[in-house]
Design a protein around this motif. Structure first.
Motif, short mmCIF file in Angstrom:
data_model
loop_
_atom_site.label_atom_id
_atom_site.label_comp_id
_atom_site.label_asym_id
_atom_site.label_seq_id
_atom_site.Cartn_x
_atom_site.Cartn_y
_atom_site.Cartn_z
N GLU A 586 0.84 -1.21 0.00
CA GLU A 586 0.00 0.00 0.00
C GLU A 586 0.87 1.26 0.00
OE1 GLU A 586 -3.61 1.99 2.62
OE2 GLU A 586 -2.12 0.76 3.63
N ARG A 587 1.92 1.25 0.83
CA ARG A 587 2.83 2.40 0.94
C ARG A 587 3.47 2.72 -0.41
NH1 ARG A 587 6.88 3.33 5.73
NH2 ARG A 587 8.46 4.70 4.85
N TYR A 588 3.93 1.67 -1.12
CA TYR A 588 4.64 1.89 -2.38
C TYR A 588 3.69 2.19 -3.54
CZ TYR A 588 8.50 0.00 0.38
OH TYR A 588 9.44 -0.21 1.35
N LEU A 589 2.47 1.64 -3.50
CA LEU A 589 1.48 1.99 -4.53
C LEU A 589 1.09 3.46 -4.40
CD1 LEU A 589 -0.80 -1.19 -4.52
CD2 LEU A 589 0.63 -0.42 -6.41
N ASP A 590 1.20 3.99 -3.17
CA ASP A 590 0.93 5.42 -2.94
C ASP A 590 2.20 6.27 -3.09
OD1 ASP A 590 -1.69 4.82 -2.43
OD2 ASP A 590 -1.47 4.77 -0.25
N ASN A 591 3.24 5.68 -3.72
CA ASN A 591 4.52 6.37 -3.98
C ASN A 591 5.26 6.79 -2.70
OD1 ASN A 591 4.33 6.27 -6.86
ND2 ASN A 591 2.76 7.88 -6.72
N GLY A 592 5.09 6.01 -1.65
CA GLY A 592 5.79 6.29 -0.40
C GLY A 592 7.26 5.94 -0.49
N ARG A 593 8.05 6.53 0.44
CA ARG A 593 9.49 6.26 0.49
C ARG A 593 9.75 4.86 1.00
NH1 ARG A 593 12.11 11.03 3.85
NH2 ARG A 593 13.98 9.77 3.42
N SER A 594 10.96 4.36 0.72
CA SER A 594 11.35 3.02 1.17
C SER A 594 11.34 2.96 2.69
CB SER A 594 12.74 2.67 0.64
OG SER A 594 13.07 1.34 0.98
N ALA A 595 10.79 1.88 3.24
CA ALA A 595 10.70 1.70 4.69
C ALA A 595 12.07 1.39 5.28
CB ALA A 595 9.72 0.58 5.01
N ASN A 596 12.19 1.55 6.60
CA ASN A 596 13.44 1.29 7.31
C ASN A 596 13.80 -0.20 7.23
OD1 ASN A 596 15.06 0.44 9.73
ND2 ASN A 596 15.11 2.64 10.07
N ALA A 597 14.89 -0.51 6.55
CA ALA A 597 15.26 -1.91 6.28
C ALA A 597 15.57 -2.67 7.57
CB ALA A 597 16.45 -1.97 5.33
N GLN A 598 16.31 -2.05 8.50
CA GLN A 598 16.70 -2.75 9.72
C GLN A 598 15.49 -3.08 10.59
OE1 GLN A 598 19.87 -4.01 10.38
NE2 GLN A 598 18.56 -5.12 11.80
N LYS A 599 14.55 -2.14 10.68
CA LYS A 599 13.33 -2.38 11.45
C LYS A 599 12.58 -3.59 10.90
CE LYS A 599 8.72 -0.42 12.15
NZ LYS A 599 7.78 0.64 11.75
N TYR A 600 12.44 -3.65 9.58
CA TYR A 600 11.71 -4.76 8.96
C TYR A 600 12.51 -6.06 9.01
CZ TYR A 600 7.49 -2.39 7.54
OH TYR A 600 6.28 -1.75 7.56
N GLU A 601 13.83 -5.97 8.97
CA GLU A 601 14.65 -7.18 9.09
C GLU A 601 14.47 -7.78 10.49
OE1 GLU A 601 17.03 -10.28 7.98
OE2 GLU A 601 16.15 -8.73 6.70
N ASP A 602 14.42 -6.94 11.51
CA ASP A 602 14.19 -7.43 12.88
C ASP A 602 12.82 -8.09 12.99
OD1 ASP A 602 16.65 -6.43 13.59
OD2 ASP A 602 15.87 -4.59 14.52
N MET A 603 11.83 -7.50 12.34
CA MET A 603 10.47 -8.08 12.36
C MET A 603 10.44 -9.42 11.61
SD MET A 603 8.43 -4.52 11.66
CE MET A 603 6.73 -5.02 11.80
N CYS A 604 11.20 -9.51 10.54
CA CYS A 604 11.31 -10.77 9.79
C CYS A 604 11.94 -11.86 10.66
CB CYS A 604 12.15 -10.58 8.53
SG CYS A 604 11.32 -9.73 7.20
N HIS A 605 13.00 -11.48 11.37
CA HIS A 605 13.69 -12.44 12.24
C HIS A 605 12.74 -12.98 13.31
CE1 HIS A 605 17.02 -14.34 14.35
NE2 HIS A 605 16.53 -13.83 15.47
N HIS A 606 11.97 -12.08 13.93
CA HIS A 606 11.00 -12.48 14.95
C HIS A 606 9.95 -13.42 14.34
CE1 HIS A 606 8.00 -12.23 18.14
NE2 HIS A 606 7.12 -11.82 17.23
N SER A 607 9.45 -13.09 13.15
CA SER A 607 8.42 -13.92 12.50
C SER A 607 8.95 -15.31 12.18
CB SER A 607 7.93 -13.23 11.22
OG SER A 607 7.34 -11.99 11.52
N SER A 608 10.19 -15.39 11.71
CA SER A 608 10.80 -16.70 11.40
C SER A 608 10.95 -17.53 12.67
CB SER A 608 12.18 -16.51 10.75
OG SER A 608 12.08 -15.82 9.54
N GLU A 609 11.36 -16.88 13.76
CA GLU A 609 11.53 -17.56 15.05
C GLU A 609 10.20 -18.10 15.57
OE1 GLU A 609 12.52 -18.94 18.81
OE2 GLU A 609 13.84 -18.58 17.08
N MET A 610 9.15 -17.30 15.47
CA MET A 610 7.83 -17.73 15.96
C MET A 610 7.26 -18.84 15.07
SD MET A 610 7.49 -16.13 18.70
CE MET A 610 5.82 -16.62 19.12
N GLU A 611 7.52 -18.77 13.78
CA GLU A 611 7.09 -19.84 12.86
C GLU A 611 7.76 -21.16 13.23
OE1 GLU A 611 6.77 -20.10 8.10
OE2 GLU A 611 8.81 -19.98 8.85
#
Length: 718
Positions: A586-611
């Motif tokens: 949604e953010r990018y379809l609305d031409n938003g700036r790139s999100a914080n990579a480190q924040k999302y990488e940390d969230m990815c790590h948590h999601s992988s761990e919980m999976e």
């Protein structure tokens, strides 16, 4: 100079690097000259890497090594070793004998730490270790100097009560009991299952002190045991009251204003296909013929991110859980039932808000156009997999033209996918018929994937792939924006080589010259072993040779599917990364700036761990029910197949998929040596061999529900 040349030559012989192997090789280069800096091009040259895919992987590895503080980036793109003195950081792996191995990227082998030098470190803890200067037979040794991060602070176990105190005996690989003072028992009785937390652990005390924070119930009670499995893996048992109240406040009605802001697809024939007992329908399909002769296929996904907003109680809880958990008898949902089974669920004959991927396909399922965005849909029909399967097999039934059209397109998509390197693993799911009141397992049955399952799977794969490609492909000179990918590394070459060596005993073989060759020959192998005695063993070993898929912002592609770009977009009711993907899209379809990579990488790590935790809990619940199902069959004999070999026993899988172990101590006719490379045990004096995949007859000798373990006695080799 000769030494460097030899190393270069050796590394060049390694083809099809996977990430762990590449990490070790890169660290080896840095450690050989700690003062020198390297960029990815220099490393690629030393490693003999020429293909773009592996060069991209080198960049990913360098970023990860810098993030983990193995390397430091001295200037843009240039890295060197970060000086640490005699210390390394790693994760604790407790061994049955009491000592531990510390697994770290910073050294090329596990570090041995004796029990007395663990300094209260536990399984899974992240620790700082001081390395001893001496080496015993190339063995690294050290002692834990600091516990950086605890893997667990709460434990589930059985209460053993004395007059003035008690101990909680934890389940799993823990290595100690918790001392519980009488005043900290909180009503727990002797023999009950409970959850305790560590309150303190004095330096010289053998056992930590703790207190009971929840009494689960009596050992052996079905509800108690299922809750204990969830607690063992630090998974939630219930929703907090404030989360349930927040869910109740969400309105179910869709306003006219909201419909105006969306693409209205309510007039297109739409339906869901799900398991017969499902209540949370998070995906629907629509199909219609366009005037230009193409098919418009819509993949409509519940718009969870419309209802679950960032920085709310609901979002915090969903992120914390990260996934729904599927135990043998229940679903522990990521979202409260009002959302998962009600507001968000794509139930028939109701208008629903969706995030959709809409494609234009020709008769060969080639994509000529695509659109992503928010929609409103109206599902005309809710099919079970069995009902859809009957239409596919007979050609008759409600919406037969639409179902059969999608089936034809799904077959084309699947054929194309396999042609381009996708692996085909069809695993059988173990299911139980369970008595509702007592939870007692009455029978075991197997669930196999049929055409109706595969129909849904193909369109979900298409949506996941195309969404990831849409965001992930760099446009012009601009780099790709931060996104959440589902990545799957290449297989470990050594494991693959061992696997190939093993299957040659059965007259099979795979090609390992390239990724495409591995996939093609692996698929041929899976077809050739179907219905044969060795099928399950070979399929299991093939899967073990593969890496595990995880979430990451650093895209390395999905090896198993043969996709350069892949994400998870299609199940936001049960997976938090899908909500992340919807928000970023949604953010990018609305031409938003790139999100914080480190924040999302940390969230990815948590999601992988919980999976990973959820998958372990599911396996544990299946294991418990298998042992419970077999416990009244002690003394009975069953045929089985050797499914695993270790230096402590032989694992045997029975025809009903229940697995148990023959302890090596029960093989009293010789001293047996474990041959890891050839997956076998060999008698030292007799050369008698027990080989993976062999047929045997066993007797059930013990059924330990507490340990979820069946013990077998060998009767004979068949």
């Amino acid at each position: 100079m000769a030494k460097k040349k030899n190393r270069k030559k050796k590394l060049k012989n390694l083809s099809n690097f996977n990430k762990p192997q590449l990490k070790k090789s890169i660290l080896d280069i840095f450690y050989s000259d700690p003062q020198k800096t390297y960029n990815y091009k220099q490393l690629a040259g030393i490693l003999g890497v020429k293909d773009q895919e592996t060069k991209k992987l080198i960049n990913v590895v360098l970023d990860e090594l810098a993030e983990n503080e193995n390397l430091q980036q001295v200037q843009r793109g240039k890295f060197k070793v970060k000086s640490r003195g005699g210390y390394i950081c790693g994760l604790v792996e407790l061994q049955p004998q009491g000592f531990a191995h510390i697994i770290s990227d910073e050294v090329d082998r596990p570090v041995l730490v004796s029990q007395r030098n663990l300094n209260h470190a536990m399984e899974g803890d992240k620790v700082k270790v001081y390395l001893y200067a001496r080496r015993k037979k190339h063995q690294l040794e050290g002692e834990v100097s600091e516990i950086v991060e605890r893997a667990k602070t709460t434990f589930v176990g059985t209460v053993e009560r004395s007059k003035n105190f008690a101990f909680l005996v934890p389940v799993g690989k823990v290595g100690f009991d918790l001392f519980i003072p009488a005043e900290k028992l909180n009503g727990a009785k002797d023999g009950q299952k409970a959850i305790a937390k560590i309150t303190e652990w004095p330096q010289k005390a053998k056992n930590p002190f703790g207190e009971i924070i929840e009494v689960l119930g009596d050992v052996g009670d079905h509800q108690t045991e299922m809750h204990a499995i969830l607690a063992e893996f630090d998974l939630p048992i219930r929703f907090p009251e404030n989360v349930l109240k927040a869910a109740e406040r969400i309105p179910e009605e869709i306003t006219p204003e909201e419909i105006k802001n969306r693409r209205d697809m309510r007039d297109v024939v739409t339906f869901t296909i799900d398991p017969a007992d499902a209540k949370d329908f998070d995906d629907a399909l629509s199909v219609r013929k366009l005037d230009n002769g193409l098919w418009e296929v819509g993949i409509h996904i519940a718009d969870v991110s419309h209802y679950v907003r960032p920085n709310t109680i609901l979002d915090d809880e969903a992120y914390s859980r990260a996934t729904s958990v599927y135990l043998v008898d229940r679903v522990v949902p990521m979202l409260p039932e009002r959302l998962s089974n009600g507001v968000c669920s794509l139930r028939p004959d109701e208008d629903k808000l969706c995030y959709s991927a809409v494609f234009h396909l020709d008769d060969q399922a080639n994509v000529s156009g695509q659109w992503f965005g928010r929609t409103v849909i109206h599902s005309n029909k809710r099919f079970s997999y069995e009902e859809a399967q009957e239409i596919i097999e007979t050609g008759e039934g409600d919406l037969k033209d639409e179902v059969l059209t999608l089936q034809k397109l799904a077959v084309e998509l699947r054929n194309s996918r396999f042609k381009h390197g996708s692996l085909a693993f069809d695993r059988v799911e173990v299911k139980f018929e369970i008595e509702e009141e007592t939870g007692k397992p009455l029978s075991v049955y197997f669930k196999e994937s049929k055409e109706s399952n595969k129909l849904i799977e193909e369109f979900m794969l298409l949506a996941n792939q195309k969404v990831a490609e849409f965001i992930g492909k760099a446009k012009g000179k601009r780099p790709a924006k931060t996104f959440v990918y589902r990545i799957h590394d290449r297989p470990d070459p050594e494991k693959l080589e061992n696997f190939n060596h093993f299957i040659q005993k059965f007259g099979y073989g795979i090609q390992t010259t390239s990724s495409r060759a591995i996939a093609k020959s692996m698929n041929n192998l899976m077809n050739n072993v179907k219905g044969k005695n060795e099928q399950n063993v070979i399929e299991t070993l093939a899967i073990r040779s593969m890496a595990k898929a995880v979430y990451s912002t650093r895209n390395i592609g999905h090896y198993g599917l043969g996709f350069e770009y892949y994400s998870h977009f299609t199940s936001p009711i049960r997976r938090y990364p899908d909500i992340m993907v919807h928000r970023l899209l949604e953010r990018y379809l609305d031409n938003g700036r790139s999100a914080n990579a480190q924040k999302y990488e940390d969230m990815c790590h948590h999601s992988s761990e919980m999976e990973s935790r959820a998958a372990n809990a599911e396996r544990s619940s299946i294991k418990y029910k298998q042992v419970e199902f077999m416990k009244d069959k002690i003394g009975e004999a069953f045929p089985g197949v050797i499914s695993g070999i270790t230096d402590w026993g032989i694992y045997v899988e029975l025809e009903n998929k229940c697995e148990g172990m023959i302890p090596i101590r029960e093989l009293g006719d010789d001293f047996y040596i474990f041959d890891e490379k050839n997956y076998c045990l060999v008698g030292k004096h007799s050369n008698k061999m027990y080989q993976l995949g062999e047929n045997v007859k066993v007797e059930i000798s013990r059924a330990n529900l507490e340990r979820k373990q069946l013990d077998f006695k060998l009767i004979e080799k068949l």
